[in-house]
Design an enzyme around this catalytic site. Sequence first.
Site, PDB file in Angstrom:
ATOM      1  N   GLU A   1      -6.511  -7.897  -0.522  1.00  0.00           N
ATOM      2  CA  GLU A   1      -6.966  -7.894   0.868  1.00  0.00           C
ATOM      3  C   GLU A   1      -8.428  -7.493   0.913  1.00  0.00           C
ATOM      4  O   GLU A   1      -8.821  -6.490   0.303  1.00  0.00           O
ATOM      5  CB  GLU A   1      -6.153  -6.926   1.733  1.00  0.00           C
ATOM      6  CG  GLU A   1      -4.709  -7.326   1.959  1.00  0.00           C
ATOM      7  CD  GLU A   1      -3.966  -6.364   2.884  1.00  0.00           C
ATOM      8  OE1 GLU A   1      -4.644  -5.593   3.611  1.00  0.00           O
ATOM      9  OE2 GLU A   1      -2.725  -6.372   2.864  1.00  0.00           O
TER      10      GLU A   1
ATOM     11  N   GLU B   1       0.857  -1.185   0.000  1.00  0.00           N
ATOM     12  CA  GLU B   1       0.000   0.000   0.000  1.00  0.00           C
ATOM     13  C   GLU B   1       0.896   1.239   0.000  1.00  0.00           C
ATOM     14  O   GLU B   1       1.037   1.936   1.018  1.00  0.00           O
ATOM     15  CB  GLU B   1      -0.924   0.004   1.226  1.00  0.00           C
ATOM     16  CG  GLU B   1      -1.938  -1.141   1.231  1.00  0.00           C
ATOM     17  CD  GLU B   1      -2.740  -1.220   2.527  1.00  0.00           C
ATOM     18  OE1 GLU B   1      -2.343  -0.564   3.528  1.00  0.00           O
ATOM     19  OE2 GLU B   1      -3.763  -1.935   2.547  1.00  0.00           O
TER      20      GLU B   1
END
Length: 681
Positions: free
Chosen positions: A326, A193
């Site tokens: 995710e 991320e």
Amino acid sequence: MKKRVYEKIAAAVSAAVLAVTAMAPFTVETSAAELTGLTANEITSQMVIGWNLGNTLDCKDTGLSYYTSPERFATAWGQPAPNAGMFAAVQEEGFNTVRIPTTWYEHIQWDASSQMYLINDSWMDYVKQTVDYAYDRGMFVILNMHHENFINVSQFTDSTYQDASKKMTDIWTQIAEEFAEYDQHLIFEGMNEPRQTGLGGSVEWGSGDNNSRAYINKLNAVFVDTVRKQGSEENQERLLMIPGYVASYEKDALNGIQIPANAGNVAISVHAYAPYFFTMATDSYANHNFPGKSGYGEDYEYALTNLFNNLKTVSKQKNAPIIIGEFGASDFNNTTSRVNWAKSYLTKAKAAGIPCVLWDNNIVGRSDGEAHGYLNRSSNTWYSQSVPVLNAMMEAVGTSTGSTTPDPTTPQTDAPAQPTGSVFDNVTVGSDWVQLYLEEAGENIAVWGNTPLPGWEGYMDGSYDFVMVYDSSTKPELVVQGKDDSWNRIASSDASNTPNVKKFTYEDIKKVIGSMTTDQIHNIFISATEGGMTAYAVYAVPKASAETTAPAETTKAASETTTSETTTTETTTTTATSAATTTTTSTTAAPAPETTTTTTSTTTETSSAPTQPAEQSTETAEEVKGDVNEDGSLGVVDVLTLRKYLMGNDVKVSEQADVNKDGSINIFDLALLKKLVLSSK
């Protein structure tokens, strides 16, 4: 030789047991079809549903040195070390994809001679071993860079880009070389991320701006170019995942992604804990009921429909599949709503052709939005509150192998070791015990204080008791906290007065909590009472356990006071429960369900003792099924022998070890053997 996927029939492993390789003549090794020549869309179409090994290899800011053992890094956040049994459990649940988040920055050092940041060899080997646990089972494996301090920086600048570019190049060069011959089952993910961490939460977790998106696009290009340059045929066709800013699913972040030129097989990486005010939020706008609306008025069903419509559009525009690396919904004691959400989320994802990878951090019992625990990694069984959600997921994606109930009886990946220290002198840890809590140095608990008991969820069905090892002048207790915020003190009915050991039976607990069900229990605690205590261990012990809870040798007086269905003396000739075996000099005490089993110092075998009888008749008309050690009998010794064999110890086993007669010796035989032994008693 190329690294191929091998399905080792002799090493088939059940949901919670260490993968093993059986020895000749029973080993049958077959090579699964090598995955090669597929496009990115063809690969993702085979990735049905995935699972994340969260909070393990991705630990960061550990304070450990470069030279620290890999296992200490992997367990720095309190998780068990990864083992083959975890991945066996995951696959048997229905997952065919595993993501292994991995942090690298604490494992690199600058090498002046090569002018590279070199990865610690031990860490690389550890990562490879973890990858192989899943890869060798024919699963898809996603390996990434996760919490990198050179990628997630306070603010993106030319200087931070140069640092990140160099380290990414060096690290991915070595990873690509290490896994150069792994086929298309192995997928690389360049970053997790990527974001700016020092400009406030709205910037860090937003969609980025033109400059930050361009910065990430350049790093994506570095990653793709590095892997492709390695040169192997496998790396030329490997699927590579690239994120936008913070792997966001927002339109601006996705539209800002640029696929590198001549990238080959590429997929876009997205993280989508959506709708956020259902899945993770804890503020006044949160609503943990599904279907429902957030405090802002956002309809959850509409939000999911909109999400997957947008992702389909972006995928088509970018000519690249999307993988949701995710997703998840934290447990807010809202199982029914999470079931509804799972069905809706994954039904829409499947229709959009987007594989999703469930985030599992093995955290339960928290209300801060981070309770994403599904697999109890201490026992490799599924938390009871997660089972309905998992079933809904598997139903939505069309996989029929999901659990219908928690399976607390599934063996652990390894028999728990016998701890050292004088407090453990009065307890022999059984091979079928499940270690829930262990502090060999002891955890001090103040008067009326407590500490959580992890992993209890799978062992509250009436077939297990709990054994506590402690040191205190007062009797310890368990405390059951209900979801209604009731607090229930559980005293032990164990009157054995065995030093440092107390057994809490299931009946002790039910006597206090009454009709309260497992789903109504919020947590269980180890508790001191009017005196402080030191807690060392708690085990879940099967009521049918063939192991003892006392030392292997005790005094004759202790033996004579043990509750038993059989009156015994030192000269009693007792027929053992195992078939065709007679013990001529043993003193047998058949234990009542809730009492400690003890033996005299002259005992050579009891019905549960893991030792060979001194004398026995081996005259049998035919082979005894399950007689692993060829002593003419069926008993616990056979179970222990087979367990050692499967764990790679140098022990011999007979053909009777192939209990189910499928041509291989594996953990399924061990499970069946245990049932045979228990049923013979």
